[in-house]
Design a protein around this motif. Structure first.
Motif, PDB file in Angstrom:
ATOM      1  N   GLU A   1      -7.262   2.385 -15.288  1.00 43.11           N
ATOM      2  CA  GLU A   1      -5.878   1.802 -15.738  1.00 43.11           C
ATOM      3  C   GLU A   1      -5.154   2.909 -16.334  1.00 43.11           C
ATOM      4  N   ARG A   2      -5.699   3.759 -17.038  1.00 42.02           N
ATOM      5  CA  ARG A   2      -5.079   5.248 -17.807  1.00 42.02           C
ATOM      6  C   ARG A   2      -4.657   6.264 -16.845  1.00 42.02           C
ATOM      7  N   TYR A   3      -5.527   6.480 -16.118  1.00 40.50           N
ATOM      8  CA  TYR A   3      -5.325   7.845 -15.300  1.00 40.50           C
ATOM      9  C   TYR A   3      -5.360   7.799 -14.003  1.00 40.50           C
ATOM     10  N   SER A   4      -5.499   6.438 -13.164  1.00 39.37           N
ATOM     11  CA  SER A   4      -5.580   6.542 -11.674  1.00 39.37           C
ATOM     12  C   SER A   4      -4.794   5.591 -11.097  1.00 39.37           C
TER      13      SER A   4
ATOM     14  N   PHE B   1       0.885  -1.319  -0.211  1.00 38.53           N
ATOM     15  CA  PHE B   1       0.051  -0.121  -0.083  1.00 38.53           C
ATOM     16  C   PHE B   1       0.869   1.353  -0.076  1.00 38.53           C
ATOM     17  N   ALA B   2       2.059   0.801  -0.347  1.00 36.04           N
ATOM     18  CA  ALA B   2       3.038   2.480  -0.474  1.00 36.04           C
ATOM     19  C   ALA B   2       2.262   3.398  -1.613  1.00 36.04           C
ATOM     20  N   PRO B   3       2.582   4.472  -1.425  1.00 37.83           N
ATOM     21  CA  PRO B   3       1.769   5.510  -2.161  1.00 37.83           C
ATOM     22  C   PRO B   3       2.382   5.111  -3.915  1.00 37.83           C
ATOM     23  N   PRO B   4       1.499   5.232  -5.004  1.00 36.95           N
ATOM     24  CA  PRO B   4       2.074   5.121  -6.240  1.00 36.95           C
ATOM     25  C   PRO B   4       3.086   6.287  -6.722  1.00 36.95           C
ATOM     26  N   ARG B   5       3.768   6.127  -7.924  1.00 30.81           N
ATOM     27  CA  ARG B   5       4.745   6.802  -7.941  1.00 30.81           C
ATOM     28  C   ARG B   5       4.208   8.413  -8.674  1.00 30.81           C
ATOM     29  N   PHE B   6       3.559   9.299  -7.855  1.00 24.13           N
ATOM     30  CA  PHE B   6       3.298  10.356  -8.218  1.00 24.13           C
ATOM     31  C   PHE B   6       4.357  11.070  -8.998  1.00 24.13           C
ATOM     32  N   GLU B   7       3.417  11.979 -10.032  1.00 27.30           N
ATOM     33  CA  GLU B   7       4.608  12.817 -10.673  1.00 27.30           C
ATOM     34  C   GLU B   7       4.697  14.254  -9.746  1.00 27.30           C
TER      35      GLU B   7
ATOM     36  N   PRO C   1      -9.134   7.021  -7.485  1.00 26.26           N
ATOM     37  CA  PRO C   1      -8.582   7.867  -6.067  1.00 26.26           C
ATOM     38  C   PRO C   1      -7.280   8.855  -6.506  1.00 26.26           C
ATOM     39  N   HIS C   2      -6.542   8.654  -7.648  1.00 28.10           N
ATOM     40  CA  HIS C   2      -5.345   9.315  -7.882  1.00 28.10           C
ATOM     41  C   HIS C   2      -5.484  10.071  -9.299  1.00 28.10           C
ATOM     42  N   VAL C   3      -6.039  11.061  -9.779  1.00 33.06           N
ATOM     43  CA  VAL C   3      -6.400  11.453 -11.021  1.00 33.06           C
ATOM     44  C   VAL C   3      -5.436  12.918 -11.096  1.00 33.06           C
ATOM     45  N   ALA C   4      -4.544  12.897 -12.186  1.00 30.12           N
ATOM     46  CA  ALA C   4      -3.785  14.389 -12.178  1.00 30.12           C
ATOM     47  C   ALA C   4      -4.839  15.297 -12.667  1.00 30.12           C
ATOM     48  N   LYS C   5      -4.542  16.513 -12.280  1.00 34.37           N
ATOM     49  CA  LYS C   5      -5.829  17.584 -12.528  1.00 34.37           C
ATOM     50  C   LYS C   5      -5.745  18.064 -14.152  1.00 34.37           C
ATOM     51  N   ARG C   6      -4.403  17.732 -14.713  1.00 33.53           N
ATOM     52  CA  ARG C   6      -4.429  17.807 -16.182  1.00 33.53           C
ATOM     53  C   ARG C   6      -5.353  16.859 -16.990  1.00 33.53           C
ATOM     54  N   ASP C   7      -5.431  15.626 -16.417  1.00 32.33           N
ATOM     55  CA  ASP C   7      -6.131  14.632 -16.988  1.00 32.33           C
ATOM     56  C   ASP C   7      -7.783  14.646 -16.609  1.00 32.33           C
ATOM     57  N   LEU C   8      -8.261  15.605 -16.061  1.00 24.57           N
ATOM     58  CA  LEU C   8      -9.759  15.705 -15.461  1.00 24.57           C
ATOM     59  C   LEU C   8     -10.522  15.898 -16.601  1.00 24.57           C
TER      60      LEU C   8
ATOM     61  N   GLN D   1      -1.528  14.927  -2.567  1.00 18.54           N
ATOM     62  CA  GLN D   1      -0.335  15.017  -3.360  1.00 18.54           C
ATOM     63  C   GLN D   1      -0.853  16.511  -4.349  1.00 18.54           C
ATOM     64  N   PRO D   2       0.081  17.472  -4.538  1.00 21.70           N
ATOM     65  CA  PRO D   2      -0.173  18.763  -5.312  1.00 21.70           C
ATOM     66  C   PRO D   2      -0.505  18.134  -6.614  1.00 21.70           C
ATOM     67  N   GLY D   3      -1.435  18.841  -7.577  1.00 22.82           N
ATOM     68  CA  GLY D   3      -1.477  18.442  -8.795  1.00 22.82           C
ATOM     69  C   GLY D   3      -2.430  17.268  -9.032  1.00 22.82           C
ATOM     70  N   TYR D   4      -3.167  16.675  -7.868  1.00 24.15           N
ATOM     71  CA  TYR D   4      -3.887  15.376  -8.144  1.00 24.15           C
ATOM     72  C   TYR D   4      -5.327  15.755  -7.431  1.00 24.15           C
ATOM     73  N   ALA D   5      -6.313  14.986  -8.057  1.00 18.01           N
ATOM     74  CA  ALA D   5      -7.697  15.125  -7.218  1.00 18.01           C
ATOM     75  C   ALA D   5      -8.378  13.718  -7.097  1.00 18.01           C
ATOM     76  N   ILE D   6      -9.104  13.420  -6.251  1.00 19.54           N
ATOM     77  CA  ILE D   6      -9.703  12.444  -5.842  1.00 19.54           C
ATOM     78  C   ILE D   6     -11.093  12.355  -6.691  1.00 19.54           C
ATOM     79  N   ALA D   7     -11.522  11.745  -7.669  1.00 18.08           N
ATOM     80  CA  ALA D   7     -12.600  11.996  -8.494  1.00 18.08           C
ATOM     81  C   ALA D   7     -13.811  10.811  -8.208  1.00 18.08           C
ATOM     82  N   SER D   8     -14.885  11.271  -7.746  1.00 19.14           N
ATOM     83  CA  SER D   8     -15.966  10.336  -7.461  1.00 19.14           C
ATOM     84  C   SER D   8     -16.722  10.048  -8.617  1.00 19.14           C
ATOM     85  N   ILE D   9     -17.029   8.880  -8.917  1.00 22.14           N
ATOM     86  CA  ILE D   9     -18.207   8.683 -10.192  1.00 22.14           C
ATOM     87  C   ILE D   9     -19.403   8.384  -9.620  1.00 22.14           C
ATOM     88  N   SER D  10     -20.495   9.184  -9.781  1.00 23.23           N
ATOM     89  CA  SER D  10     -21.638   8.745  -9.167  1.00 23.23           C
ATOM     90  C   SER D  10     -22.452   7.675  -9.896  1.00 23.23           C
TER      91      SER D  10
END
Lengths: 110, 562, 132
Positions: free
Chosen positions: B368-371, B297-303, B386-393, B335-344
Motif C-alpha cells: 500500500e505504501r510503496y508499490s 491494467f494501465a501502468p500506475p502513475r510512476f514518478e 512489483p513497483h518499488v521506487a529505489k529510494r524506498d528500498l 521504469q527508470p528509478g524503480y525495481a521489482i522486489a521479491s519477498i522470499s
C-alpha cells in the motif's frame, strides 16, 4: 493359500468439520483412536461402519492397517496414517498431536 | 488492477449462495457425497489428511493490500493463523471446516475474490508471469488476456465437466516466467512482422505422471480470436479426450495419440465454424468489455525518477546484508528509478510458501505504501512488490527484516519449490517440506549459496508433480518404496522458454541421504564448471549427466538399478 | 419419468426415439443421440427432426454439453433434451448449452425435488462477453 488377514481399524473424516475419526466397538465414530475397534474381518468392520454412519455423517471411510501394542492400543502402520493421526511432522503445534482434548494417552504411542 | 463490475460482484455473491445451498443439501441427503464432491471441488475445497483444505484463486497472481489483509483475517478467524502460497499462484488454507466455508467464501467475495475453479475437472485459475506490467523485457502485459480468459472460463456451461483438469498460463515476455510449455494451453504475447500484437498458442504440455513439453499449435493468433480459439481447443478436448482412464485423460494424451497435425486440423475446423456460427453469440468479445479490462491494467502513475537514488546507493555501499538482498531479490523494472522486489517465503527452517497472518499484513502495508497497492504471488511460492521506487528500498528492506521476510535467496539453492507433501496432502507418497528444510539448512551460508549461483531445486511429494520436480535444475520426487519414503533425483530440468524435463540419475535415496547427494552434485558441478559464470544447468547441458551419475553412484553400484 | 422445464416438472411425453445411425424417412422424428455421435451427420435432416435427446451416461461426463452447443451452432432449432444422469446443479449448464429440458428418473426427482432445479437468475459470462 489365502494371506493371513491383517488387523485393521476403520477411519473416516467428519463431514461437517473434516477432522479424523475412528470407529469404536460400540459403533460410534470417535476422535479417540485408542478406543478404535480392531478386526481382521473387513466385512465386520464394514457392517459396524454402516451402523455408526447412521448417527454421524462421515466421508472417505477407509480401513487402515494397524499393529496392536501390548496394552491393546492400535497403532497405524503406514506413515500416511501416522501423520493423519497426529498432524504435520513439521508443525507439531498443529493437528491432533496438539489437541489435548483428544490426545489423552496419546503420549503412549509417540 | 482489475476491479469487479456489477456483473462480477453479483456473479460471485450468487455462487456463494449456491454453495451454501449445496452444503445444506449435502447435509440433508439431497446430494450424495459422489455428487457433492465435484461441486465442492469446483469451489476449491478438498478433503486432505487432517481436514478440509480451501484453495483460493489469486487470478494471475495479482492482488492488492485489502485482499491480502482479508486473507490474513481469514487465516486467523477460520484457520490456524497462516496460509500456503502455491505453485499455481493461489493460497491454500489447511484447516477450515465445511460448515464455515460458505462464510469464508462470502468474506472473499467482500474483497472481490473467490475460490471458483481452483480444483475439479474444469478450466482452472489462469496463471501469468508474476512480473507482468513491470518487467523490462515485456512485449505487453499478459494480464488483460488472463482476465478475459478468467471471465470466459468461469462456469463456462460447456466446460464444467471436462475429462480432467485444464490449466492455462500466459506470459507477455519472450523470457518465460510462467512455465507456459508445461500447461494444457500456454500463451505468449508477441508481435508479428506486421507489428500486430497477438499470441503464440502452445498446447498439450504438462508435468505429472507423463511429462510433456507443449507444442505450438498456432504461431500467431490475432488478439480478438483468443476466446474463439481456446473454445475450439476445449471443445475438441471435451468431446474427444479420454474418459476411460484418469491417468490418460489430460489433453496432452489426446494430442499425443492423435498427433499434433490431426489435432490442429480438428481445432482449426472447429475454430472456423465458431467464427461463422449460425446462431448464438459469437466469441469475439464485446470491445467495451475488453477495453475496461485493458484500462484496468494501465501502468500506475510512476514518478519521473532518475535511474538511481543517492540514499539507496549509500546504503548499498555501507550495508553488506542490504547489498546482498538487493543483488538477489531485485529485478530490473521497465521504469527508470524503480525495481521489482521479491519477498522470499523461504527463510531457513520454514515451509516453502507459508506465510503467517502477521507477515501477510506486513506485506500488505508495504504494498500500500510503496508499490501502488499491488502485490504478486509467483509460481515459485514467493511474494512480489512489483513497483518499488529505489529510494524506498532501504525502508522496505528494514520492514521486511523486522518480519523475517528479508531472506536474500531468490534464485539460489535455498529458494526451493516444494509441494505440501505427505504432511498435509491426501495424494502424497512422501514428505516434501522436511526435505526442503534440510537442504535449506545445509546450504544456509549465504556466501556458499552465492558461490553455487543460479540453482532451482523443486520437490514433489508424489508423481502428480505439484512441486514441478521435472523442470528443476535438481528435481526431487518423493515416493513410497515398500513403506519407506524414497527420493528420486533428476537433473537438467529447465522451467523457462527452453523447457526441458530433467533426467533421472539412478536409484532413489532415503530421506537422510538426500542432503549428502545434493552436496555431491554441487561438488561435481564445482569440479566441472569452467568459470563461476557457468551455471549448474549449463554444466549439465555441456557435460551431460554421466559425471553426476558417477559421483552419486560409485562404480561398484550399478546406476539405474531401481 | 419427469421432465424438468423452465416452468417446473412435468410428466414425460412418450416419444418413440430412433437411432441417429438409421434415420427413417419422414418427418417429425425424435432422435436418441449417444454422446459420442457426430452431429454433422444429421445436418441434412434437421428439417425432419422435432426432438433430439442427448444421453448423459454419468453426471461427470460433460460431452453432452458440447454436443448440444455444436447442434445449435450447426443450425438445429428443434427441441433439445438432455437425458440420463444430470443433477439439479447442472441445470444451468444444460440450459446455457442450448438444451430445452432435462429428463430425469423418478428416484432423482424424489431426492432433488422441483424447487432444487430452479436456477437462481444468473447471466453467464458468455453473455456478458458476447459482442453486441
Amino acid at each position: 493359500m489365502p494371506k493371513p488377514a491383517k488387523p485393521q481399524i476403520a477411519s473416516a473424516n467428519d463431514l461437517l468439520e473434516g477432522h479424523v475419526l475412528y470407529l469404536s466397538g460400540d459403533a460410534v465414530w470417535t476422535p479417540d483412536r485408542h478406543s478404535a475397534f480392531v478386526s481382521t474381518d473387513a466385512d465386520e468392520l464394514g457392517a459396524l461402519a454402516d451402523k455408526a454412519s447412521r448417527n454421524r455423517q462421515v466421508v472417505d471411510v477407509a480401513f487402515i492397517d494397524v499393529t496392536v501394542a501390548d496394552d491393546g492400543d492400535p497403532r497405524p502402520v503406514a506413515l500416511r496414517e501416522v501423520i493423519r493421526d497426529r498432524g504435520p511432522t513439521i508443525r507439531t503445534d498443529l493437528g491432533r498431536q496438539a489437541d489435548h482434548t483428544i490426545q489423552d494417552g496419546q503420549a503412549r504411542n509417540v | 488492477m482489475y476491479s469487479y463490475d456489477e456483473f462480477d460482484r453479483d456473479y460471485v455473491k450468487n455462487r456463494v449462495a449456491i454453495f451454501r445451498d449445496q452444503v445444506a443439501r449435502r447435509v440433508s441427503g439431497a446430494l450424495t457425497e459422489d455428487e457433492f464432491k465435484p461441486l465442492r471441488l469446483q469451489n476449491g475445497i478438498y478433503l486432505q489428511l487432517h481436514a478440509y483444505m480451501l484453495r483460493v484463486a489469486i487470478p494471475y497472481g495479482t492482488l492488492n493490500s485489502a485482499q491480502m489483509r482479508q486473507l490474513a483475517m481469514i487465516a486467523e478467524k477460520w484457520d490456524k493463523g497462516y496460509g500456503h502460497f502455491t505453485t499455481r499462484q493461489n493460497i491454500q488454507y489447511n484447516w477450515p471446516k465445511l460448515i464455515d466455508l460458505p462464510d469464508i467464501l462470502d468474506a472473499l467475495a467482500d474483497v472481490e475474490m473467490h475460490a471458483i475453479q481452483t480444483s475439479g475437472n474444469c478450466i482452472r485459475n489462469v496463471t501469468a508471469d508474476h512480473f507482468a506490467g513491470a518487467a523490462a523485457d515485456e512485449v505487453e502485459d499478459p494480464r488483460p488476456a488472463a482476465e478475459l480468459l478468467r471471465q470466459w472460463s468461469t462456469d463456462h456451461p460447456e466446460f464444467a465437466f471436462l475429462p480432467r483438469k485444464f490449466k492455462i498460463a500466459v506470459t507477455g515476455s519472450p523470457n518465460d516466467r510462467a512455465v507456459i510449455k508445461a500447461h494444457d494451453i500456454g500463451l505468449r504475447v508477441l508481435r508479428n512482422d506486421a507489428g500486430e500484437v497477438g499470441y503464440q498458442v502452445i498446447v498439450g504440455g504438462g508435468l505429472g505422471r507423463t511429462p510433456v513439453v507443449g507444442e505450438t499449435i498456432r504461431e500467431f493468433l490475432p488478439k480478438e480470436h483468443l476466446l474463439a480459439y481456446c473454445e475450439a481447443i476445449l471443445r475438441v478436448y471435451n468431446l474427444h479426450g479420454r474418459r476411460d482412464n484418469k491417468y490418460k485423460a489430460r489433453i496432452k494424451i489426446l494430442v499425443m495419440e492423435e498427433g499434433l497435425e490431426s489435432f490442429r486440423n480438428q481445432v482449426e475446423a472447429e475454430f472456423a465454424s465458431l467464427l461463422e456460427v449460425h446462431n448464438g453469440p459469437s466469441l469475439i468479445p464485446d470491445p467495451a468489455v475488453v477495453k475496461r479490462i485493458e484500462d484496468a491494467f494501465a501502468p500506475p502513475r510512476f514518478e519521473d525518477l532518475p535511474e538511481s537514488d543517492a540514499a539507496y546507493e549509500a546504503r548499498l555501499a555501507e550495508d553488506e546484508e542490504f547489498a546482498r538482498w538487493c543483488a538477489t531479490n531485485l529485478t530490473a523494472h521497465r521504469q527508470p528509478g524503480y525495481a521489482i522486489a521479491s519477498i522470499s517465503l523461504k527463510p531457513v527452517g520454514a515451509a516453502p510458501g507459508d506465510a503467517s497472518a502477521d507477515q501477510m499484513r506486513v506485506v500488505a502495508d508495504l504494498a500500500e505504501r510503496y508499490s501502488f497497492d499491488e502485490l504478486r504471488v509467483s509460481h515459485e511460492q514467493n511474494l512480489i512488490l512489483p513497483h518499488v521506487a529505489k529510494r524506498d528500498l532501504p525502508a522496505v528492506y528494514d520492514a521486511l527484516s523486522e518480519a523475517e521476510l528479508a531472506t536474500a535467496n531468490i534464485g539460489l539453492i535455498g529458494d526451493i519449490i516444494a509441494c505440501p507433501g505427505l504432511d498435509y496432502c491426501a495424494l502424497a507418497t512422501a514428505r516434501s517440506i522436511p526435505i526442503a528444510q534440510d537442504i535449506a539448512q545445509h546450504f544456509s551460508d549465504p556466501d556458499y549459496s552465492r558461490l553455487i549461483g543460479d540453482m532451482k531445486i523443486k520437490i514433489s511429494g508424489c508423481i502428480n508433480s505439484c512441486g514441478h520436480h521435472h523442470v528443476g535444475h535438481i528435481g526431487i520426487l518423493g515416493l513410497d518404496r515398500a513403506g519407506r519414503e524414497n527420493y528420486q533425483i533428476t537433473i537438467g530440468g529447465d522451467h523457462t522458454e527452453s523447457l526441458k524435463m530433467g533426467q533421472r540419475l539412478g536409484r532413489g535415496f532415503d530421506a537422510e541421504e538426500v542432503v549428502p547427494a545434493i552436496e555431491q552434485l554441487v561438488q561435481t558441478y564445482f569440479s566441472l564448471r569452467e568459470s563461476e559464470a557457468e551455471t549448474f544447468l549449463q554444466v549439465v547441458e555441456r557435460a551431460g549427466t554421466q559425471p553426476f551419475k558417477d559421483a552419486l553412484y560409485p562404480a561398484k553400484e550399478p546406476a539405474d538399478a531401481g | 419419468m419427469p421432465v424438468v422445464t423452465p416452468d417446473g416438472f412435468r410428466a414425460s411425453d412418450n416419444i418413440a426415439y430412433v437411432s441417429p445411425d438409421a434415420l427413417p424417412a419422414g418427418s417429425d422424428l425424435a432422435v436418441d443421440m449417444p454422446n459420442d455421435a457426430d452431429p454433422r451427420t444429421l445436418v441434412e435432416r434437421f428439417g425432419d427432426i422435432a426432438t433430439i435427446r442427448i444421453a448423459f451416461p454419468a453426471f461427470g461426463d460433460g460431452r453432452g454439453f458440447s454436443l448440444a452447443r455444436q447442434l445449435r451452432d450447426l443450425g438445429y432449432t428443434g427441441h433439445l433434451r438432455a437425458g440420463g444422469n444430470l443433477i439439479s446443479d447442472q441445470y444451468r449448464h444444460a440450459r446455457q448449452s442450448g438444451f430445452d429440458d432435462v429428463e430425469i428418473d423418478d428416484a432423482l426427482a424424489e431426492r432433488q425435488p422441483e424447487e432444487q432445479w430452479i436456477v437462481r437468475e444468473q447471466r453467464s459470462y458468455r453473455e456478458k462477453l458476447a459482442a453486441r
